[in-house]
Structure formats: C-alpha cells, structure tokens
Design a protein around this motif. Structure first.
Motif, PDB file in Angstrom:
ATOM      1  N   GLY A   1      -7.155 -21.021 -16.660  1.00 30.91           N
ATOM      2  CA  GLY A   1      -8.617 -20.958 -17.146  1.00 30.91           C
ATOM      3  C   GLY A   1      -9.058 -20.195 -18.233  1.00 30.91           C
ATOM      4  N   MET A   2      -8.415 -19.561 -18.587  1.00 30.01           N
ATOM      5  CA  MET A   2      -8.701 -19.233 -20.305  1.00 30.01           C
ATOM      6  C   MET A   2      -8.078 -20.503 -20.991  1.00 30.01           C
ATOM      7  SD  MET A   2      -6.773 -15.902 -22.401  1.00 30.01           S
ATOM      8  CE  MET A   2      -5.378 -17.023 -22.959  1.00 30.01           C
TER       9      MET A   2
ATOM     10  N   VAL B   1      -9.397 -23.575 -20.267  1.00 26.77           N
ATOM     11  CA  VAL B   1     -11.057 -24.058 -20.413  1.00 26.77           C
ATOM     12  C   VAL B   1     -11.925 -23.079 -20.881  1.00 26.77           C
ATOM     13  CG1 VAL B   1     -12.643 -24.263 -18.281  1.00 26.77           C
ATOM     14  CG2 VAL B   1     -10.263 -24.834 -17.845  1.00 26.77           C
ATOM     15  N   GLY B   2     -11.780 -21.778 -21.268  1.00 24.47           N
ATOM     16  CA  GLY B   2     -13.070 -21.515 -21.943  1.00 24.47           C
ATOM     17  C   GLY B   2     -12.586 -21.821 -22.992  1.00 24.47           C
ATOM     18  N   MET B   3     -11.611 -21.754 -23.678  1.00 19.39           N
ATOM     19  CA  MET B   3     -10.944 -21.798 -24.817  1.00 19.39           C
ATOM     20  C   MET B   3     -11.447 -23.195 -25.632  1.00 19.39           C
ATOM     21  SD  MET B   3      -7.892 -20.552 -26.503  1.00 19.39           S
ATOM     22  CE  MET B   3      -7.495 -18.935 -26.482  1.00 19.39           C
ATOM     23  N   ALA B   4     -11.301 -24.147 -25.210  1.00 14.98           N
ATOM     24  CA  ALA B   4     -11.659 -26.428 -24.971  1.00 14.98           C
ATOM     25  C   ALA B   4     -13.057 -25.968 -24.835  1.00 14.98           C
ATOM     26  CB  ALA B   4     -11.200 -26.536 -23.890  1.00 14.98           C
ATOM     27  N   MET B   5     -13.816 -25.260 -23.435  1.00 14.91           N
ATOM     28  CA  MET B   5     -15.480 -25.057 -23.432  1.00 14.91           C
ATOM     29  C   MET B   5     -15.958 -24.133 -25.046  1.00 14.91           C
ATOM     30  SD  MET B   5     -16.206 -23.793 -20.435  1.00 14.91           S
ATOM     31  CE  MET B   5     -18.245 -23.153 -20.491  1.00 14.91           C
ATOM     32  N   ASN B   6     -14.856 -23.609 -26.447  1.00 18.57           N
ATOM     33  CA  ASN B   6     -15.146 -22.564 -26.864  1.00 18.57           C
ATOM     34  C   ASN B   6     -15.177 -23.449 -28.386  1.00 18.57           C
ATOM     35  OD1 ASN B   6     -17.198 -21.379 -28.593  1.00 18.57           O
ATOM     36  ND2 ASN B   6     -15.957 -19.488 -27.762  1.00 18.57           N
ATOM     37  N   GLY B   7     -14.769 -24.485 -28.234  1.00 13.56           N
ATOM     38  CA  GLY B   7     -14.068 -25.080 -29.543  1.00 13.56           C
ATOM     39  C   GLY B   7     -12.303 -25.309 -29.767  1.00 13.56           C
ATOM     40  N   MET B   8     -11.826 -24.848 -28.894  1.00 12.11           N
ATOM     41  CA  MET B   8     -10.089 -24.807 -29.781  1.00 12.11           C
ATOM     42  C   MET B   8      -9.595 -26.331 -28.831  1.00 12.11           C
ATOM     43  SD  MET B   8      -9.628 -23.076 -30.960  1.00 12.11           S
ATOM     44  CE  MET B   8      -9.838 -20.735 -31.798  1.00 12.11           C
TER      45      MET B   8
ATOM     46  N   MET C   1     -15.048 -31.034 -15.020  1.00 13.04           N
ATOM     47  CA  MET C   1     -15.931 -29.801 -15.953  1.00 13.04           C
ATOM     48  C   MET C   1     -16.720 -30.810 -16.886  1.00 13.04           C
ATOM     49  SD  MET C   1     -16.991 -26.969 -17.086  1.00 13.04           S
ATOM     50  CE  MET C   1     -16.452 -25.821 -17.059  1.00 13.04           C
TER      51      MET C   1
ATOM     52  N   VAL D   1     -19.693 -30.586 -21.440  1.00  9.04           N
ATOM     53  CA  VAL D   1     -18.817 -29.969 -21.529  1.00  9.04           C
ATOM     54  C   VAL D   1     -17.201 -31.026 -22.202  1.00  9.04           C
ATOM     55  CG1 VAL D   1     -17.155 -27.878 -21.454  1.00  9.04           C
ATOM     56  CG2 VAL D   1     -19.752 -27.644 -21.016  1.00  9.04           C
ATOM     57  N   LYS D   2     -16.806 -31.355 -22.868  1.00  8.95           N
ATOM     58  CA  LYS D   2     -15.286 -31.908 -22.296  1.00  8.95           C
ATOM     59  C   LYS D   2     -13.952 -30.748 -22.697  1.00  8.95           C
ATOM     60  CE  LYS D   2     -16.608 -35.667 -23.976  1.00  8.95           C
ATOM     61  NZ  LYS D   2     -16.962 -37.204 -23.109  1.00  8.95           N
TER      62      LYS D   2
ATOM     63  N   PRO E   1      -9.818 -36.112 -26.275  1.00  7.49           N
ATOM     64  CA  PRO E   1     -11.279 -35.783 -25.819  1.00  7.49           C
ATOM     65  C   PRO E   1     -11.209 -35.687 -24.713  1.00  7.49           C
ATOM     66  CG  PRO E   1     -11.577 -37.801 -25.459  1.00  7.49           C
ATOM     67  CD  PRO E   1     -10.189 -37.861 -26.040  1.00  7.49           C
ATOM     68  N   ASP E   2      -9.991 -36.031 -23.481  1.00  5.77           N
ATOM     69  CA  ASP E   2     -10.269 -35.467 -22.104  1.00  5.77           C
ATOM     70  C   ASP E   2      -8.820 -34.490 -21.920  1.00  5.77           C
ATOM     71  OD1 ASP E   2     -13.134 -36.567 -22.198  1.00  5.77           O
ATOM     72  OD2 ASP E   2     -11.521 -39.040 -21.442  1.00  5.77           O
TER      73      ASP E   2
ATOM     74  N   TYR F   1     -23.829 -25.517 -23.479  1.00  7.36           N
ATOM     75  CA  TYR F   1     -24.394 -25.770 -24.791  1.00  7.36           C
ATOM     76  C   TYR F   1     -25.692 -24.299 -25.750  1.00  7.36           C
ATOM     77  CZ  TYR F   1     -19.279 -26.710 -25.073  1.00  7.36           C
ATOM     78  OH  TYR F   1     -18.319 -27.095 -24.872  1.00  7.36           O
TER      79      TYR F   1
ATOM     80  N   LEU G   1     -12.347 -16.495 -15.481  1.00  6.63           N
ATOM     81  CA  LEU G   1     -11.232 -16.554 -16.660  1.00  6.63           C
ATOM     82  C   LEU G   1     -12.696 -17.524 -17.602  1.00  6.63           C
ATOM     83  CD1 LEU G   1      -8.653 -17.242 -14.155  1.00  6.63           C
ATOM     84  CD2 LEU G   1      -8.147 -16.186 -16.196  1.00  6.63           C
ATOM     85  N   HIS G   2     -12.877 -18.735 -17.932  1.00  6.06           N
ATOM     86  CA  HIS G   2     -13.693 -19.319 -18.700  1.00  6.06           C
ATOM     87  C   HIS G   2     -14.044 -18.139 -19.369  1.00  6.06           C
ATOM     88  CE1 HIS G   2     -13.667 -22.508 -14.741  1.00  6.06           C
ATOM     89  NE2 HIS G   2     -11.988 -22.236 -15.184  1.00  6.06           N
TER      90      HIS G   2
ATOM     91  N   GLY H   1     -11.562 -17.047 -21.660  1.00  5.06           N
ATOM     92  CA  GLY H   1     -11.487 -17.787 -22.623  1.00  5.06           C
ATOM     93  C   GLY H   1     -12.392 -18.682 -23.899  1.00  5.06           C
ATOM     94  N   VAL H   2     -13.648 -17.892 -23.987  1.00  4.40           N
ATOM     95  CA  VAL H   2     -14.809 -18.010 -24.461  1.00  4.40           C
ATOM     96  C   VAL H   2     -14.794 -17.391 -25.731  1.00  4.40           C
ATOM     97  CG1 VAL H   2     -17.265 -18.458 -24.300  1.00  4.40           C
ATOM     98  CG2 VAL H   2     -16.297 -19.968 -22.823  1.00  4.40           C
TER      99      VAL H   2
END
Lengths: 357, 389
Positions: free
Chosen positions: A86-87, A89-96, A122, A130-131, A186-187, B150, B166-167, B170-171
C-alpha cells in the motif's frame, strides 16, 4: 535525497571492483546488479521490504544497496506486507519507482487486496491519469527443500488479475535484463524469481549486458516476448521460470533417444506471447506445457487452451500438461514426487500419439 | 488555513509545555498522546462558545466562509439523494449530518496537500474544488472515477475500507524524501478502524514519521453494525498511543472544533511533528446508501436524538448571535447552494457519452496483444449491431 544518493558512474564502477570481460555470474548477483544499476540510473528508484536493509534480504538480492545508496533508498519496513504494498502505491502515485520485496511467495498473500484492488486497477480507474510504475519482487516456487509457505507457485493469482504484468526469468541473463526492464516499465510488474535458480551461474560480460539493457530501452521490450530456448522439430515443450531448466534437460535426454524437442521459455506470463508459441507448435505439431503450480485453473491450463484454439489444424495430438498435483505444496521430503521431472515430461511426450494404436 | 495556537512554548508535538515546565522529564507519552477526556467542543448545540485552553476558536471570517461550505454541502447531499430516487445515479452514500467533518477536511489543507477520501466523502471532495460531476461519475456508473487526482491533489474515492490510508502514507513518504512540505489528510470511518490496513497505515506513518493526519469519522455505524461490535477501546482516538502518535477526539458536528483540532494536527505534521489520529464523533443520520434499511437495526428515536446536534443549526445560531450572519448573507449562501444543486441536476440529467472502446484503453499503458484482439472483437460486434439498425 538526490544529492547524497546519486553517485557518479565512476563511483559505481569503483564499487563494482572495476571487473571487466566475461565472468561467472549467479542469478542472485545478476538481480542485485540490476537493482544497483537501476538505482544508479534513476534517483526515484527506491527499495523496501522485510530484511532488505543491512541484511541484504534473506536471499541477499539487495546486498550492499543500503550501504551504497543510503537508508532512505533501501530500507526495512515493519513486518506487514499489505503495508509495504500500500505504501508503494502511494509512493508510485507521487513520483517514485518503488521496488518491494515480498520475502517469500506465500508471505505475499497479506498484500493481495492491495495488489488486486489498487495496484492492478488504479491506472484503469483513473483513465490512465495515475500510473503505478512499481515492481513487486517475489522469490517463488519450490525445489529448495523449503518448509511450508516457502515454496508456492502463485503466478496464476497474479496472471488472472487484469492490469498486472507478470514476468518470470529463467536464465541469469534474463534475470538482469528483465529486472532492468521491469523497473523502467510504466505499469506495475509482478516479478517472479525462481528460488531454486538463485545460485545458477552463467559466464557473462556485465558491460555488454548493461549496454543491452540500455539498448532495450529504445529498441524494444522483453515484456510479452517468449524465446526459443532450444530448437527442435518433433514436439514443443512450453515452460517458464523454474521449469525451463527441467524442460531443457528433458529435451537433452530426448535427443539422445533420437527425438528432437523444441523448448520455449515463456518469460512473460502476462502479456503472453501467442505468436512465438503458436509458431513453434504449428511447426512441431505437438506440445507439452510444463509448470510447477497445481494444474487446475492454472497458467499452464491457459496456455493449453490458447494453443488448442490457435493451432488445432496443426496438432497431431492433444496438448498435454505436466504440472504440480492439485495438492498443497508438499513437505521437503515429498516435494520431488510433486515437481515436474524429466522422466514425467518424457513419459508425457511418449504419449503424444506418435503412432496409431 | 492556519489556526493560531496562541502559545509559543510548544514542544515538538505542538503541545503546551506548561506541565513539562514543572518537571525535568518533560511531558510523558500519556500526556501528549492520549485524547482529551471529552470530545473537544468549541460551539455547543445551543450555539454557545465553550472555551478550550488548547484549541482556540477560529476567527469569525474563517467560520463564516466554512459555514457557507457547510450549507452547500448539505444541499449536495440532498440533491444527490434526489438524483438517486429519480434514477439518475446508481447509489449515493450520504454524509448528511457529517458535513462539518467533510468541510473541515477540505478547508484545513493547502493547495499542494493531498486528501484521501472514501466513498462517503463526496462533499469533502467537492469542497476541495473537484468538479462535482467528475466526483459523481463513480456513483452515476459511467466510470470508476471521474476526475484527475493530480489536479486537486485528491485521490480517488476508496470503496475498499482503509486501503487508501496506506496510499496516503506512501504519498507523504515520497514527499518527505523529496523534501516537500506536503501534508496528507486521510479519511476513514469507524468500521474501517477494524481493518488490518488501518493498523498498518498508522504504524507505518509513525515509524517513518511522515506528515499524515488520519481523520476517523465515527458515525457509530458500519452499515448496520454499531461501534460496540468493532471495538471495546475507550475511544478510537486512544488507539493512537499504541502507534506512538497523539490522538484527539472532537465533536464532529462542531465545525469550529473540527477546524481547530484538524488545523492544529495539520500544522504540526507540516512542522515535522509526524502523524496524528483525530476521531470525530458524529452520526450517520441517513441510511448507509439508498439500498439500506436502517429500521432493521436502529430505532428512529436514536436518530432523533442527534437532530438537535446538527452541525448547521448550531453554527447558524452562533454566527447569527455575533451578527456575522445576516439574513442577506443567509440568502446569498442559500443561492450559492441552489446553484451547486442546479449544476448537479443539469449535469446528471444529461446522458454521459460512453465509448465502449475505452474498456481496453487504460488497463495497460500499451494494449497487450490479447486486449487488442478483444477490443477488435467488441468493435466488430458493435459495427454489426450498427449495420442492423
């Protein structure tokens, strides 16, 4: 982060010990090198999971990465797989570009909801806004005498989930090239690492391999591309991951008996390379699919169906499967009864209606 | 928005150091992590200000601006319910009665912060500035999410429970690694606190010390199941100390208290203080969705008890008594609410354009050969259907 973490290429060379030319390389070291090279090339690549920090992972695939790139880029998490996924997913949403390690196949199951409901969905849910460029690495499958929950072949769960790309390398060369590609992809990619191949070796020139990986970035993808691992004319063995060396051994044994078997290494379970597989089966007219996972409702079953649908007129015999039995993965002293063996493959090949009864 | 805490002597947790001043040891974990003895209330149901040492009342201007959003939010809930009855939407989980939580969650964030909402947080998402029709796409049924996350830093509305927390972590973690000053506000309900992902998210947030504020809207019901079947903890806010972060409980129907408590948690997270858990005590005045029948699990008398605690009534009284809310102002706000309702009606009454080919378009960045085949199959079917007509 970028200032401290990104080092020059020269520093990377020094860290590698400036080895050049062909040298023996294990599957595990190829993966480790792919991770290091990817981190070197792109500061958004980060690695986390259980024991991946100072220990370097239970299989040492992340060995030395925390020391080299810092604990912000390769770090241990609390022991919670859904949290890890889950973390990510959030990191990938935000540029990582997160790479997570699930310690063992069966220990990835707590992350299943995150994988199925978010990782896979997603991009579609958001119409591609959102990729999620992330990699879920899973040491998988058996043949290592592991205790319960350490030997599952879990590929069907992931292959059945639209949105996931599922890769399983079988050679040291592919371990490096396919992991580099998975990280660039990219996926989201589920990257299945056959545990029993971690210690297999090939003699390879790392610099050549790196060049090839860089070329692949522009010239073409390994995703969705199977490969003919051994040419033959009489029948096609279709395998992936840990079953490829078994299939090759079977083909070698068959050759000494005068039968020429072609071996296809699927490599990319999703997307599946229908073209390479069907071209081979149309040529040989016979096919056996080999996989460790229980055969019922499996990737092997899917391959059989696809071949049958596409090659019916070329087939001289029904397409057969050699898979694990439909039972929980056995205890160490029983696993050799379960795993597809050279003998079982050859017996099945013998049954492909070579002569009218 | 920023709410002044009115005190300069604060420790890293944003708490008053008064008690610590009397001891060399500083405040204990219990002192700064455990919630207040009662939910924080700054304006009571009669519209009177209740003084609180730790949480100052937001100024009148901020309250009036938020009040307008409260009234618009209520109107959105009413209009959406009506659209479901008229068959224009498949389903609507109403936040009627919870609008103070919804508005505060949107208002306390800066433009570059992130909001992680659930399916019941439509009003919060619209208040954040997302196009209302885009928000209702999920419930109208023409796609799973109808807005670009975004554009307003607002994640898709999560339908699985607690997974989005959890997302959010992560963000926030990514932002922290890049040295960005982003705060993430993650919403969930009381039922979701039983999920494993709730636990994992709070633990990860605390261990990695990331700027996430978790807001639990405790509306007392998870569809039909009352809170007593979810937990026997003294309160949901008490769970925070188990993860090593402060927890606070607040009257979720008190807009002023919501703004103050959430604002303080957001400021603290932005200043590097780490995550916090806020539990808002509120009540789901309506059914879970239109498909639910609450008479099977709760008496109407229970619901009636919450009517006098309504978030709009008390704020109208409070602002009216201070002469901040004039009848002209009330009329203007009602007009704004009607305008939003009109936008929803007009938008939902027009048929959305649906392109079946889109089914295959976003599963992967590049279609697999299998999806190309399947897309061609559907296109062929549609072409033949078209030819027959």
């Amino acid at each position: 982060m970028t200032d401290t973490a990104v080092r020059s290429g020269a520093a990377a060379k020094a860290a590698e010990g400036a080895r050049t030319g062909p040298q023996p390389l294990t599957f595990a070291k190829a993966l480790n090198t792919a991770l290091a090279d990817a981190m070197e090339a792109d500061s958004s690549v980060i690695i986390f999971g259980e024991d991946v920090g100072p220990l370097g992972g239970v299989f040492r695939i992340t060995d030395g990465l925390t020391a080299r790139f810092g604990e912000e880029r390769c770090f241990d998490t609390p022991l919670a797989e859904s949290g890890i996924m889950g973390m990510a997913v959030g990191m990938a949403m935000n540029g990582m570009r997160p790479i997570v390690e699930m310690q063992f196949d069966a220990f990835a199951y707590p992350a299943f909801e995150q994988v199925v409901s978010h990782v896979a969905k997603m991009p579609n849910r958001t119409r591609g806004k959102v990729k999620l460029p992330l990699v879920m690495r899973i040491p998988y499958a058996g043949g290592i005498g592991g205790v319960e929950h350490h030997c599952d072949s879990s590929e069907s769960y992931y292959a059945h989930t639209p949105g996931l790309t599922v890769l399983a390398p079988a050679t040291v060369r592919d371990a490096y090239l396919m992991l580099r590609e998975a990280i660039r992809f990219p996926d989201p990619v589920v990257f299945l690492e056959p545990k029993k191949l971690y210690w297999s070796k090939e003699t390879l020139d790392l610099d050549e391999l790196r060049k090839e990986a860089d070329d692949a970035a522009t010239t073409g993808s390994l995703v969705g591309r199977a490969v003919v691992a051994r040419s033959g004319t009489d029948a096609t063995l279709i395998a992936y991951g840990p079953s490829v060396p078994t299939a090759l051994a079977a083909a070698e044994a068959a050759a000494s008996e005068g039968r020429s078997l072609e071996v296809i290494d699927v490599r990319s379970i999703v997307p599946f390379d229908d073209e390479t597989v069907t071209a081979s089966v149309r040529k040989t007219g016979r096919a056996v699919v080999i996989a460790e996972a229980p055969g019922f409702a499996s990737v092997a079953a899917e391959i059989v169906a696809r071949v049958q649908e596409r090659c019916f007129n070329s087939l001289a015999a029904p397409v057969r499967r050699v898979t694990g039995f439909d039972i929980p993965y056995p205890a160490p002293k029983l696993e050799h009864y379960f795993l597809p063996s050279v003998d079982r493959i050859l017996d099945t090949v013998d049954e492909l209606q070579w002569e009218d009864a | 928005m920023t709410i002044s805490t009115g005190s300069s002597a604060e420790n890293q947790y944003g708490e008053s150091m008064k008690r610590a001043d009397t001891s060399d040891l500083g405040p204990t974990a219990e002192e700064y992590m455990l919630p207040s003895a009662q939910p924080v209330q700054l304006v009571n149901p009669s519209g009177e200000h209740i003084h609180n040492d730790r949480y100052p009342l937001p100024d009148g201007e901020a309250l009036l601006a938020a009040y307008e959003k409260l009234v618009v939010g209520r109107r959105i809930n009413e209009q959406a319910n009506a659209l479901v009855r008229q068959g224009r939407m498949a389903v609507y989980p109403s936040s009627h009665g919870q609008e103070a939580c919804q508005v505060a969650a949107a208002v306390v964030l800066e433009k570059d912060d992130w909001l992680f909402p659930t399916y019941r947080d439509t009003v919060a998402v619209i208040t954040r500035g997302v196009d209302p029709l885009g928000v209702l796409t999920l419930l109208r049924g023409d796609w799973h999410s109808g807005y670009d996350p975004y554009e307003h830093k607002t994640a898709t509305q999560a339908t699985p429970l607690a997974t989005q927390l959890l997302h959010a972590v992560g963000v926030a973690h990514a932002a922290k690694l890049r040295g960005e000053n982003t705060v993430v506000l993650a919403l969930c309900g009381d039922g979701a606190t039983s999920e494993g992902d709730f636990h994992e998210a709070l633990n990860f947030a605390a261990v990695f010390h990331v700027p996430v504020v978790f807001l639990v809207q405790n509306n007392e019901y998870a569809i039909s199941v009352p809170l007593k079947h979810q937990t026997v903890a003294p309160s949901l806010a008490h769970k925070a100390i188990g993860y090593g972060m402060p927890g606070e409980r607040v009257d979720g129907n008190d807009l002023a208290a919501m703004l103050s408590v959430l604002g303080k948690a957001v400021d603290r997270a932005r200043d590097g203080g780490g995550p916090a858990l806020v539990e808002a005590h509120t009540y789901r005045m309506q059914a879970h969705t239109n498909a639910d029948d609450p008479s099977r699990y709760r008496p109407q008398s229970d619901v009636d008890e919450w009517v006098p605690k309504d978030p709009i009534t008390r704020m109208r009284t409070y602002l009216g008594n201070l002469n901040l809310l004039t009848s002209e102002e009330e009329q203007r706000i009602a007009g704004a609410a009607e305008e939003t309702a009109g936008t929803l009606r007009d938008g939902l009454n027009s048929e959305p354009e649906i392109n079946p080919a889109d089914l295959f378009e976003y599963v992967y960045t590049e279609k697999t050969s299998q999806l190309r085949e399947q897309a061609a199959l559907l296109a062929d079917e549609l072409a033949r259907e078209g030819a027959q007509q």
